[in-house]
Design an enzyme around this catalytic site. Sequence first.
Site, PDB file in Angstrom:
ATOM      1  N   ASP A  51      45.279  44.101  41.001  1.00 19.45           N
ATOM      2  CA  ASP A  51      45.135  45.111  39.953  1.00 19.45           C
ATOM      3  C   ASP A  51      44.342  44.551  38.770  1.00 19.45           C
ATOM      4  O   ASP A  51      44.022  45.271  37.826  1.00 19.45           O
ATOM      5  CB  ASP A  51      46.492  45.687  39.522  1.00 19.45           C
ATOM      6  CG  ASP A  51      47.392  44.658  38.874  1.00 19.45           C
ATOM      7  OD1 ASP A  51      47.073  43.447  38.894  1.00 19.45           O
ATOM      8  OD2 ASP A  51      48.453  45.061  38.333  1.00 19.45           O
ATOM      9  N   SER A  52      43.977  43.259  38.859  1.00 16.11           N
ATOM     10  CA  SER A  52      43.025  42.682  37.896  1.00 16.11           C
ATOM     11  C   SER A  52      41.718  43.467  37.912  1.00 16.11           C
ATOM     12  O   SER A  52      40.928  43.371  36.974  1.00 16.11           O
ATOM     13  CB  SER A  52      42.763  41.206  38.223  1.00 16.11           C
ATOM     14  OG  SER A  52      42.430  41.045  39.587  1.00 16.11           O
ATOM     15  N   ASP A  90      47.521  45.285  45.758  1.00 14.65           N
ATOM     16  CA  ASP A  90      48.404  44.970  44.633  1.00 14.65           C
ATOM     17  C   ASP A  90      49.017  46.266  44.091  1.00 14.65           C
ATOM     18  O   ASP A  90      48.285  47.193  43.723  1.00 14.65           O
ATOM     19  CB  ASP A  90      47.539  44.316  43.538  1.00 14.65           C
ATOM     20  CG  ASP A  90      48.324  43.374  42.666  1.00 14.65           C
ATOM     21  OD1 ASP A  90      49.533  43.180  42.893  1.00 14.65           O
ATOM     22  OD2 ASP A  90      47.698  42.809  41.739  1.00 14.65           O
ATOM     23  N   LYS A 120      51.423  43.365  47.308  1.00 20.71           N
ATOM     24  CA  LYS A 120      51.979  42.390  46.360  1.00 20.71           C
ATOM     25  C   LYS A 120      52.641  43.156  45.228  1.00 20.71           C
ATOM     26  O   LYS A 120      52.126  44.193  44.813  1.00 20.71           O
ATOM     27  CB  LYS A 120      50.878  41.482  45.809  1.00 20.71           C
ATOM     28  CG  LYS A 120      51.389  40.501  44.758  1.00 20.71           C
ATOM     29  CD  LYS A 120      50.330  39.500  44.348  1.00 20.71           C
ATOM     30  CE  LYS A 120      49.399  39.988  43.275  1.00 20.71           C
ATOM     31  NZ  LYS A 120      50.029  40.445  42.031  1.00 20.71           N
ATOM     32  N   GLU A 122      54.841  42.489  41.357  1.00 20.97           N
ATOM     33  CA  GLU A 122      55.268  41.538  40.340  1.00 20.97           C
ATOM     34  C   GLU A 122      56.756  41.695  40.056  1.00 20.97           C
ATOM     35  O   GLU A 122      57.291  42.795  40.069  1.00 20.97           O
ATOM     36  CB  GLU A 122      54.485  41.788  39.037  1.00 20.97           C
ATOM     37  CG  GLU A 122      52.987  41.581  39.183  1.00 20.97           C
ATOM     38  CD  GLU A 122      52.222  41.793  37.877  1.00 20.97           C
ATOM     39  OE1 GLU A 122      52.847  42.020  36.813  1.00 20.97           O
ATOM     40  OE2 GLU A 122      50.981  41.725  37.929  1.00 20.97           O
ATOM     41  N   GLU A 189      52.180  32.283  38.998  1.00 23.80           N
ATOM     42  CA  GLU A 189      51.069  32.322  38.036  1.00 23.80           C
ATOM     43  C   GLU A 189      51.465  31.664  36.720  1.00 23.80           C
ATOM     44  O   GLU A 189      52.497  32.024  36.120  1.00 23.80           O
ATOM     45  CB  GLU A 189      50.640  33.789  37.795  1.00 23.80           C
ATOM     46  CG  GLU A 189      49.497  33.898  36.790  1.00 23.80           C
ATOM     47  CD  GLU A 189      48.757  35.231  36.807  1.00 23.80           C
ATOM     48  OE1 GLU A 189      49.022  36.063  37.696  1.00 23.80           O
ATOM     49  OE2 GLU A 189      47.899  35.413  35.926  1.00 23.80           O
TER      50      GLU A 189
HETATM   51  O1  KIV Z   1      45.690  41.088  40.070  1.00 27.13           O
HETATM   52  C1  KIV Z   1      45.382  39.962  40.488  1.00 27.13           C
HETATM   53  O2  KIV Z   1      44.208  39.661  40.759  1.00 27.13           O
HETATM   54  C2  KIV Z   1      46.454  38.995  40.671  1.00 27.13           C
HETATM   55  C3  KIV Z   1      46.073  37.588  40.993  1.00 27.13           C
HETATM   56  C4  KIV Z   1      45.387  36.935  39.880  1.00 27.13           C
HETATM   57  C5  KIV Z   1      47.219  36.808  41.501  1.00 27.13           C
HETATM   58  O3  KIV Z   1      47.581  39.336  40.548  1.00 27.13           O
END
Ligand code: KIV
Length: 271
Positions: A51-52, A90, A120, A122, A189
């Site tokens: 989600d970056s 994510d 993924k 969090e 992280e």
């Molecule tokens: O959103 C993302 O790219 C991440 C990674 C940096 C682990 O969560």
Amino acid sequence: MSKQTSTNRITTAVIRDMKKKNEKICMLTAYDFPTALIVDEAGIDVVLVGDSLGMVMLGYDSTVPVTMDEMIHHTKAVSRAVKHAMVVGDMPFMSYQVSPDDALYNAGRFLKEAGAQGVKLEGGREVAGITRRMASAGIPVVAHLGLTPQSVHQFGGYKVQGKEEQAAKRIMEDAKILEEAGAFSIVLECVPAALAKAVTQSLTIPTIGIGAGVDCDGQVLVLHDMVGMFDKFIPKFVKAYAHLNVQMKDAVSQYIEEVRTGVFPEKKHSF
Ligand code: KIV
């Protein structure tokens, strides 16, 4: 090899085996078709559609505004490109916190609509219940502990986590809880290297570090950071392997100059 699928795809079993064999797991982000092709052809093990992308691709100030539809859109493009790596989508902020049913439904969208092989999310013990539910529904889950960027407003900034004894103990406990809940790996992280090492040694599932030292079972970086394409904010843990930003700006400047002066196009570019 025997644990890869008939399409030679990296699976959760391969990833877990890599820890046993002491082989480092390589994960990078990708958010679109051409970069996903590059990282897959280069031999990456896991492609994370992080989600970056909200910050790197869409210009948001944080990952908080990212929506499920944006994640699905980008994950679809990545899945069309990737033939070998495992693709992990994510789960964006509020796609799994509102209700367990929503969480399962949204996780399912990554696999059914977007072609990912895992998700993924969090958080620590508070997401153990939905991690268990996803894993038992056949959805591979990567957990994410330490600096969890969706909680930036709660943390008051992007700060190293787990420095104090109590916080470190909680991260260690959360990792065990998430392993037990069925996560097949855990991103750590921005935590002290010694804590990441201790967590890594205490788990049977692999840890993937980002700003978490050398002892994790694998490493992940944001692709745009490590190729020097996004230079708005460069965290200490990033190594720039290229400076594409500079090369691209130079290319664009040269193009502008050549169009303005009539150097481009040449005869060979014409029909
Ligand atoms: O959103 C993302 O790219 C991440 C990674 C940096 C682990 O969560």
